[in-house]
Design an enzyme around this catalytic site. Structure first.
Site, PDB file in Angstrom:
ATOM      1  N   ASP A   1       0.769  -1.265   0.149  1.00 40.89           N
ATOM      2  CA  ASP A   1       0.210  -0.070  -0.263  1.00 40.89           C
ATOM      3  C   ASP A   1       0.811   1.359   0.050  1.00 40.89           C
ATOM      4  O   ASP A   1       1.575   1.561   0.785  1.00 40.89           O
ATOM      5  CB  ASP A   1      -0.884  -0.012   1.078  1.00 40.89           C
ATOM      6  CG  ASP A   1      -1.747   1.117   1.307  1.00 40.89           C
ATOM      7  OD1 ASP A   1      -2.851   1.010   0.740  1.00 40.89           O
ATOM      8  OD2 ASP A   1      -1.506   2.230   1.795  1.00 40.89           O
TER       9      ASP A   1
ATOM     10  N   TYR B   1       2.931   9.696  -0.038  1.00 39.48           N
ATOM     11  CA  TYR B   1       4.079   9.256   0.480  1.00 39.48           C
ATOM     12  C   TYR B   1       5.491   9.468  -0.010  1.00 39.48           C
ATOM     13  O   TYR B   1       6.285   9.278   0.587  1.00 39.48           O
ATOM     14  CB  TYR B   1       3.821   7.624   0.795  1.00 39.48           C
ATOM     15  CG  TYR B   1       2.596   7.249   1.560  1.00 39.48           C
ATOM     16  CD1 TYR B   1       1.663   8.144   2.237  1.00 39.48           C
ATOM     17  CD2 TYR B   1       2.212   5.925   1.593  1.00 39.48           C
ATOM     18  CE1 TYR B   1       0.560   7.790   2.640  1.00 39.48           C
ATOM     19  CE2 TYR B   1       0.963   5.614   2.119  1.00 39.48           C
ATOM     20  CZ  TYR B   1       0.166   6.453   2.687  1.00 39.48           C
ATOM     21  OH  TYR B   1      -1.038   6.102   3.216  1.00 39.48           O
TER      22      TYR B   1
HETATM   23  N1  LIG Z   1      -5.579   6.139   3.813  1.00 36.68           N
HETATM   24  C1  LIG Z   1      -4.947   6.810   4.719  1.00 36.68           C
HETATM   25  O1  LIG Z   1      -5.061   8.141   4.855  1.00 36.68           O
HETATM   26  C2  LIG Z   1      -3.746   6.418   5.656  1.00 36.68           C
HETATM   27  C3  LIG Z   1      -3.381   7.059   6.576  1.00 36.68           C
HETATM   28  C4  LIG Z   1      -2.360   6.374   7.298  1.00 36.68           C
HETATM   29  C5  LIG Z   1      -1.600   5.140   6.903  1.00 36.68           C
HETATM   30  N2  LIG Z   1      -2.258   4.458   5.676  1.00 36.68           N
HETATM   31  C6  LIG Z   1      -1.782   3.221   5.268  1.00 36.68           C
HETATM   32  O2  LIG Z   1      -1.896   2.235   6.267  1.00 36.68           O
HETATM   33  C7  LIG Z   1      -0.637   1.812   6.760  1.00 36.68           C
HETATM   34  C8  LIG Z   1      -0.623   1.437   8.054  1.00 36.68           C
HETATM   35  O3  LIG Z   1      -0.851   2.404   9.073  1.00 36.68           O
HETATM   36  P1  LIG Z   1       0.536   2.972   9.780  1.00 36.68           P
HETATM   37  O4  LIG Z   1       1.860   2.495   9.009  1.00 36.68           O
HETATM   38  O5  LIG Z   1       0.675   4.485   9.584  1.00 36.68           O
HETATM   39  O6  LIG Z   1       0.477   2.605  11.068  1.00 36.68           O
HETATM   40  P2  LIG Z   1       0.614   1.406  11.937  1.00 36.68           P
HETATM   41  O7  LIG Z   1       0.880   0.132  10.964  1.00 36.68           O
HETATM   42  O8  LIG Z   1      -0.484   0.972  12.895  1.00 36.68           O
HETATM   43  O9  LIG Z   1       2.013   1.337  12.709  1.00 36.68           O
HETATM   44  C9  LIG Z   1       3.356   1.797  12.070  1.00 36.68           C
HETATM   45  C10 LIG Z   1       3.961   1.838  13.242  1.00 36.68           C
HETATM   46  O10 LIG Z   1       4.346   0.396  13.975  1.00 36.68           O
HETATM   47  C11 LIG Z   1       5.707   0.255  14.176  1.00 36.68           C
HETATM   48  N3  LIG Z   1       5.418  -1.606  14.085  1.00 36.68           N
HETATM   49  C12 LIG Z   1       5.367  -2.280  12.803  1.00 36.68           C
HETATM   50  N4  LIG Z   1       5.303  -3.595  13.144  1.00 36.68           N
HETATM   51  C13 LIG Z   1       5.468  -3.649  14.462  1.00 36.68           C
HETATM   52  C14 LIG Z   1       5.761  -4.672  15.541  1.00 36.68           C
HETATM   53  N5  LIG Z   1       5.689  -5.772  15.142  1.00 36.68           N
HETATM   54  N6  LIG Z   1       6.127  -4.415  16.627  1.00 36.68           N
HETATM   55  C15 LIG Z   1       6.281  -2.934  17.227  1.00 36.68           C
HETATM   56  N7  LIG Z   1       6.181  -2.074  16.315  1.00 36.68           N
HETATM   57  C16 LIG Z   1       5.759  -2.356  15.131  1.00 36.68           C
HETATM   58  C17 LIG Z   1       6.274   0.398  12.883  1.00 36.68           C
HETATM   59  O11 LIG Z   1       7.621   0.576  13.029  1.00 36.68           O
HETATM   60  P3  LIG Z   1       8.885   0.815  12.183  1.00 36.68           P
HETATM   61  O12 LIG Z   1       8.531   1.756  11.077  1.00 36.68           O
HETATM   62  O13 LIG Z   1      10.008   1.192  12.911  1.00 36.68           O
HETATM   63  O14 LIG Z   1       9.224  -0.414  11.498  1.00 36.68           O
HETATM   64  C18 LIG Z   1       5.521   2.002  12.803  1.00 36.68           C
HETATM   65  O15 LIG Z   1       6.283   2.781  13.670  1.00 36.68           O
HETATM   66  C19 LIG Z   1       0.420   2.865   6.400  1.00 36.68           C
HETATM   67  O16 LIG Z   1       1.599   2.300   6.148  1.00 36.68           O
HETATM   68  C20 LIG Z   1      -0.206   3.306   4.879  1.00 36.68           C
HETATM   69  O17 LIG Z   1       0.204   2.386   3.914  1.00 36.68           O
HETATM   70  C21 LIG Z   1      -3.194   5.214   5.228  1.00 36.68           C
END
Ligand SMILES: NC(=O)c1ccc[n+]([C@@H]2O[C@H](COP(=O)([O-])OP(=O)(O)OC[C@H]3O[C@@H](n4cnc5c(N)ncnc54)[C@H](OP(=O)(O)O)[C@@H]3O)[C@@H](O)[C@H]2O)c1
Length: 312
Positions: free
Chosen positions: A71, A76
Site C-alpha cells: 500500500d 508518501y
Molecule cells: N489512507 C490513509 O489516509 C492512510 C493513513 C495512514 C496510513 N495509511 C496506510 O496504512 C498503513 C498502516 O498504517 P501506519 O503504518 O501509519 O500505522 P501502523 O501500521 O499502525 O503502525 C506502524 C508503526 O508500528 C511499528 N511497527 C510495525 N510492526 C511492529 C511490530 N511488530 N512491533 C512493534 N511495532 C511495530 C512501525 O515501526 P517501524 O516503522 O520502525 O518499522 C511503525 O512505527 C500505512 O503504512 C499506509 O500504507 C493510510
C-alpha cells in the site's frame, strides 16, 4: 543422486535470487473476492512515512517473506521505491497487488487522467491493482470520472475510497452516484477504534474494509501494543502484541496493511497464520473498543489538502 542434484540446483537458484519461493506464511494469506470480481490479499505492507530507499528495502524484505500486497500513495513520496522493489524482486506482476492513492491537488477531469499516467510511470507498472481517492475534499467526483475511464482502459483494476467516513454526503457522492462502485474503503481502524457504524454502513454495498493505523500508528506511541489485555493474550500464544492485533484484524474479516520498515517487524507481522484467536479471545479484543482514534482532523481542516502540491 538425481534428487541431490535437483536440491543443489534449487539452493543455487534461491541463493542467486532468481527464483522467489513464497514462504509458508505467504501461502496462507487469505484473499477476498471484491465486489468487482478481483481477488485481493487481505494482508499487505503499509509504507506511510518511509523514504523511497527505506520503502524499497522494506518491500524487498516483505516480498522475500511472502508479502504480495503493498500500500503506497503519491503523498508518501515513495511510489518509485515500490516500483523498483517490484522490478528487482522478479515476482511475476500477476502475483502482486499494488495499491496507490491520488491526492486532492490532482483531482479533476483531465487532470486526474494525467496524474494516473504519472503514477504508473513512477511505479514502472502497466496497471495499478487498487487506486484510491486519498481524501474526500476538492473535486473527487471529477477525479472519479477519470478513474472510471482508467478502469475501462485497463490502467487500473479496482477503485477505492480512502477516508470517506468523514460525512454521509461525501460517502454517498461516490457510492450512490457514480457508475463504477468503490470496492474498498480504507479508514483508521484498530482495537481502540473498531468503527462499528461505518462497518454496518458499507455492508449493503459489499465494500471491503481496509484498516490503516492497524497497530495504532506511530502517532499512538505504541499505546495499543502496551495494552495489558492484548499482552496477556499474546503471552498465551507465545506471540507479540502486534501479531495478536493483526490476527484480530484478519479474523474480523478486514484487509490489513501494517506499516513497517524494521525488517524484524516485517517478518514478525506476517507470522500470524499458524495460530488462531479463540471466540472468547475475539470477544475480549472486541471489548477494548473505546472509539479512540489516533488521527483527528476535521473535513474543514482537510480542505487545505487541495492546494498542497507534490512533486511528480
Ligand atoms: N489512507 C490513509 O489516509 C492512510 C493513513 C495512514 C496510513 N495509511 C496506510 O496504512 C498503513 C498502516 O498504517 P501506519 O503504518 O501509519 O500505522 P501502523 O501500521 O499502525 O503502525 C506502524 C508503526 O508500528 C511499528 N511497527 C510495525 N510492526 C511492529 C511490530 N511488530 N512491533 C512493534 N511495532 C511495530 C512501525 O515501526 P517501524 O516503522 O520502525 O518499522 C511503525 O512505527 C500505512 O503504512 C499506509 O500504507 C493510510
Amino acid at each position: 543422486m538425481q534428487k541431490v542434484k535437483i536440491s543443489i540446483m534449487l539452493i543455487a537458484l534461491m541463493l542467486s535470487g532468481s527464483v522467489n519461493l513464497l514462504n509458508a506464511q505467504g501461502d496462507k494469506v487469505p484473499t477476498v473476492k471484491l465486489n468487482n470480481g478481483w481477488e485481493m490479499p487481505r494482508f499487505g505492507l503499509g509504507t506511510f512515512m518511509a523514504s523511497n530507499d527505506d520503502c524499497k528495502r522494506a518491500c524487498l524484505v516483505a516480498f522475500r517473506n511472502g508479502y504480495r500486497h503493498v500500500d503506497t500513495a503519491h503523498a508518501y513520496g515513495n511510489e518509485r521505491g515500490v516500483g523498483e522493489a517490484v522490478k528487482e524482486s522478479g515476482i511475476p506482476r500477476g502475483e502482486l497487488w499494488i495499491t496507490s492513492k491520488l491526492w486532492p491537488s490532482e483531482y479533476g477531469e483531465g487532470k486526474t487522467a494525467e496524474a494516473i499516467d504519472k503514477m504508473l510511470a513512477r511505479l514502472q507498472l502497466d496497471y495499478i491493482d487498487l487506486l484510491y481517492v486519498h481524501q474526500p475534499v476538492g473535486d473527487f467526483v471529477g477525479a472519479w470520472k477519470d478513474m472510471e475511464k482508467a478502469v475501462a482502459a485497463g490502467k487500473v483494476r479496482t477503485l477505492g475510497i480512502s477516508n470517506f467516513d468523514d460525512s454521509d454526503e461525501v460517502f454517498s457522492a461516490i457510492v450512490d452516484k457514480m457508475t463504477v462502485k468503490p470496492a474498498v474503503l480504507q479508514i483508521e481502524c484498530h482495537p481502540y477504534a473498531q468503527r462499528l457504524d461505518i462497518r454496518e454502513k458499507i455492508k449493503p454495498y459489499n465494500i471491503q474494509l481496509e484498516c490503516w493505523f492497524p497497530l495504532g500508528g506511530a502517532m499512538s506511541q505504541g499505546v495499543l501494543l502496551k495494552d495489558p489485555v492484548i499482552k496477556k493474550i499474546a503471552d498465551t500464544h507465545g506471540k507479540s502484541p502486534a501479531q495478536i492485533t493483526i490476527r484480530w484484524h484478519i479474523q474480523e474479516g478486514f484487509s490489513v496493511i501494517p506499516g513497517a520498515t524494521n525488517p524484524d517487524y516485517i517478518k514478525e507481522n506476517i507470522e500470524i497464520f499458524d495460530f488462531a484467536l479463540s471466540d472468547d479471545e475475539m470477544t475480549t479484543m472486541r471489548s477494548l473498543n473505546k472509539n479512540q482514534r489516533f488521527f483527528n482532523m476535521t473535513l474543514e481542516q482537510k480542505q487545505g489538502f487541495v492546494n498542497m502540491r507534490m512533486n511528480d
